[in-house]
Design an enzyme around this catalytic site. Structure first.
Site, PDB file in Angstrom:
ATOM      1  N   CYS A  99       0.879  -1.177   0.000  1.00 45.00           N
ATOM      2  CA  CYS A  99       0.000   0.000   0.000  1.00 45.00           C
ATOM      3  C   CYS A  99       0.914   1.223   0.000  1.00 45.00           C
ATOM      4  CB  CYS A  99      -0.923  -0.005   1.214  1.00 45.00           C
ATOM      5  SG  CYS A  99      -1.849  -1.544   1.422  1.00 45.00           S
ATOM      6  N   ASP A 135       2.162  -1.387   5.104  1.00 50.83           N
ATOM      7  CA  ASP A 135       1.780  -0.166   5.817  1.00 50.83           C
ATOM      8  C   ASP A 135       0.324   0.091   5.442  1.00 50.83           C
ATOM      9  OD1 ASP A 135       2.483   2.195   7.429  1.00 50.83           O
ATOM     10  OD2 ASP A 135       2.109   3.292   5.579  1.00 50.83           O
ATOM     11  N   CYS A 176      -0.325   4.204  11.162  1.00 48.58           N
ATOM     12  CA  CYS A 176      -0.094   5.533  11.758  1.00 48.58           C
ATOM     13  C   CYS A 176      -1.312   5.906  12.601  1.00 48.58           C
ATOM     14  CB  CYS A 176       0.191   6.584  10.683  1.00 48.58           C
ATOM     15  SG  CYS A 176      -1.111   6.783   9.463  1.00 48.58           S
ATOM     16  N   ASP A 234      -5.361  -3.465  -6.466  1.00 48.01           N
ATOM     17  CA  ASP A 234      -5.936  -3.671  -5.140  1.00 48.01           C
ATOM     18  C   ASP A 234      -5.136  -4.774  -4.460  1.00 48.01           C
ATOM     19  OD1 ASP A 234      -7.425  -4.431  -2.931  1.00 48.01           O
ATOM     20  OD2 ASP A 234      -9.347  -4.355  -3.966  1.00 48.01           O
ATOM     21  N   ALA A 264       1.442   4.323  -1.780  1.00 43.89           N
ATOM     22  CA  ALA A 264       1.337   5.766  -2.035  1.00 43.89           C
ATOM     23  C   ALA A 264       1.528   6.564  -0.752  1.00 43.89           C
ATOM     24  CB  ALA A 264      -0.012   6.089  -2.663  1.00 43.89           C
ATOM     25  N   PRO A 265       2.189   7.736  -0.846  1.00 51.98           N
ATOM     26  CA  PRO A 265       2.714   8.411  -2.044  1.00 51.98           C
ATOM     27  C   PRO A 265       4.127   8.005  -2.434  1.00 51.98           C
ATOM     28  CG  PRO A 265       2.948   9.867  -0.178  1.00 51.98           C
ATOM     29  CD  PRO A 265       2.296   8.616   0.344  1.00 51.98           C
ATOM     30  N   GLY A 266       4.703   7.035  -1.732  1.00 51.28           N
ATOM     31  CA  GLY A 266       6.010   6.535  -2.134  1.00 51.28           C
ATOM     32  C   GLY A 266       7.155   6.886  -1.212  1.00 51.28           C
ATOM     33  N   GLY A 267       6.880   7.439  -0.043  1.00 54.80           N
ATOM     34  CA  GLY A 267       7.957   7.771   0.886  1.00 54.80           C
ATOM     35  C   GLY A 267       8.732   6.542   1.321  1.00 54.80           C
ATOM     36  N   LYS A 268       8.020   5.525   1.789  1.00 55.97           N
ATOM     37  CA  LYS A 268       8.688   4.304   2.221  1.00 55.97           C
ATOM     38  C   LYS A 268       9.229   3.530   1.022  1.00 55.97           C
ATOM     39  CE  LYS A 268       5.796   3.862   6.380  1.00 55.97           C
ATOM     40  NZ  LYS A 268       4.835   4.940   6.055  1.00 55.97           N
TER      41      LYS A 268
END
Length: 469
Positions: A242, A323, A373, A293, A244-248
């Site tokens: 999962c 996440d 989070c 999905d 988005a937005p791609g930080g991890k």
């Protein structure tokens, strides 16, 4: 005494959280007064911004030392000569910390007011300017160039275009209007630029929009811990389910030195586009992003030759980061949370579907990291208890680095199991603000310790999949 009121919750949600943080296991271990203190501390801290702005260095393109020096110069310009340090985290070598100054109690409130929505207000407290879509109301005669006071409508009761608002509002700082009232409200929603340029926010945080954008990624400290806990290695095949937005995602690719394969998935096309943009900006080539999905990511039968994207074969990933979508109640600052209890409770079934899929896609001996989070027991420790009961092939693993505390009681996990979890808890942090004088008198080690303790609302669990064959 908190500078802002504690987070505003729907009554049913506050009752639900209150019961959770006063559960029998906790009361038995801590006592009623201490359990109540921890809960009230949590609610108060949620409405305040973190004491530090955290940025991750893109070590694929530059060294931490280089970026630290560039960032210090930028902060010096923004803070008009104030000597604010840029600290390197000793446990997370790619993380830089910038102290946030505030709350500033000496700001003069102006007669001309701008009312913004709660989400916009939260962004301002993290260093953003006020963009036009976030403006709900402005004083009758406001002109471009006026010095205005900005307030957050935390109850969501201000009507768009109002010339005056007497309801509940929280002062978040002063700025200069870039547009007149008539320009803002005659635009029919088409204007998207800055409406108020913040000059004196209550919390002074650096504005990092388009600042060293290829070298820095703005990221919460616990969020950066997650990728280090997964510990991806060069040459491995990693799944960010999962993403988005791609930080991890980009962090994982950087830790792998851009060697191997990082598959990123999200079910919303625009979010997948954002992942690809971030990967391109940071010049990371091992990332492949797909619109999918996650609950449907497993191939039924044999995959076609040459098929690169989802669905994927069973047991085809070395490590998986899950996440999950969650109720998001740990994100801060957040002065108002409008979701109903039904919405808060809706995430557990989805999380379990995604978790079940992740177990099927993970190779024996592989590592699965589950993170959220949010602060609820049902989305965190209860999910760990459910996973251990339903997947005998999974075993909880110790985590490094370890910055958060142990898991919370109430889900029936043993003390040894709770010690293997990582929950970020603000209960040991005082509510005092950080002013420039206290900053000058503080040692670097003390500031970093405060940064670790100031983390809140994130949860990490790490599993290994045993070979059951």
């Amino acid at each position: 005494m908190s500078f802002f009121p504690k987070i505003l919750l729907q009554p049913e949600v506050e009752e639900y959280l209150g019961n959770m943080f006063r559960n029998k296991e906790l009361i038995s271990a801590l006592g009623t007064l201490e359990a109540e203190r921890k809960y009230e501390s949590l609610l108060n801290r949620l409405s305040h911004p973190p004491a530090f702005t955290t940025v991750r260095v893109n070590t694929h393109l530059a060294s931490v030392k280089q970026v630290k020096n560039l960032l210090f110069e930028e902060i010096h310009k923004q803070y008009k000569g104030l000597s604010v340090p840029v600290l390197q985290h000793p446990q997370l070598q790619d993380i830089l910390l910038i102290p946030v100054i505030g709350p500033r109690k000496d700001l003069q409130k102006q007669s001309s007011e701008v009312i913004v929505g709660a989400q916009c207000g939260n962004s301002v407290l993290r260093g953003a300017h006020v963009f036009v879509p976030g403006i709900i109301s402005a004083s009758k005669f406001m002109k471009a160039g006026d010095v205005v006071s900005v307030y957050s409508d935390i109850e969501g009761k201000c009507k768009r275009g109002a010339k005056e608002f007497l309801g509940t509002k929280v002062f978040i700082g002063n700025g200069i209007s870039e547009l007149s009232r008539s320009e803002i409200f005659s635009s029919n929603g088409s204007l998207k630029g800055i409406g108020v340029r913040m000059t004196d926010p209550v919390y002074l945080s650096p504005s990092l929009d388009n600042v060293l954008s290829s070298y820095l990624f703005l990221q919460n400290l616990p969020s950066a811990v997650v990728s280090h806990v997964l510990n991806p290695q060069p040459g491995e095949r990693i799944l960010d389910m999962c993403a988005a937005p791609g930080g991890k995602t980009t962090h994982l690719a950087t830790l792998m030195r851009d060697q191997g394969e990082v598959i990123a998935m999200d079910k919303i096309a625009n979010k997948v586009k954002k992942i690809k943009q971030n990967a391109a900006l940071l010049q990371l080539n091992c990332i492949k992003a797909f619109c999918c999905d996650g609950t449907k990511a497993l191939a039924i039968g044999k995959k076609e030759d040459g098929q690169e994207g989802p669905p994927f074969s069973a047991e085809s990933f070395d490590r998986i980061l899950l996440d999950v979508p969650c109720s998001g109640m740990g994100q801060r600052p957040n002065m108002a949370y409008f979701w109903t209890l039904k919405e808060v409770m809706s995430y557990q079934p989805l999380q379990r579907k995604l978790f079940s899929m992740a177990v099927k896609l993970l190779k024996p001996g592989g590592t699965l990291v589950y993170s959220t989070c949010t602060i609820t027991l049902s989305e965190n420790e209860e999910q760990v208890a459910w996973a251990l009961e339903n997947f005998p092939c999974l075993q909880l693993q110790s985590q490094e680095p370890r910055i958060g505390g142990e898991g919370m009681m109430g889900a029936g996990l043993s003390l040894d199991q709770l010690k293997l979890l990582q929950r970020f808890d603000p209960s040991s942090v005082t509510s005092r603000g950080m002013d420039i004088n206290s900053l000058q008198d503080s040692r670097e080690e003390d500031l970093i310790l405060l940064a670790n303790k100031d983390c809140i609302g994130f949860f990490i669990a790490k599993f290994i999949k045993l070979n059951s064959k």
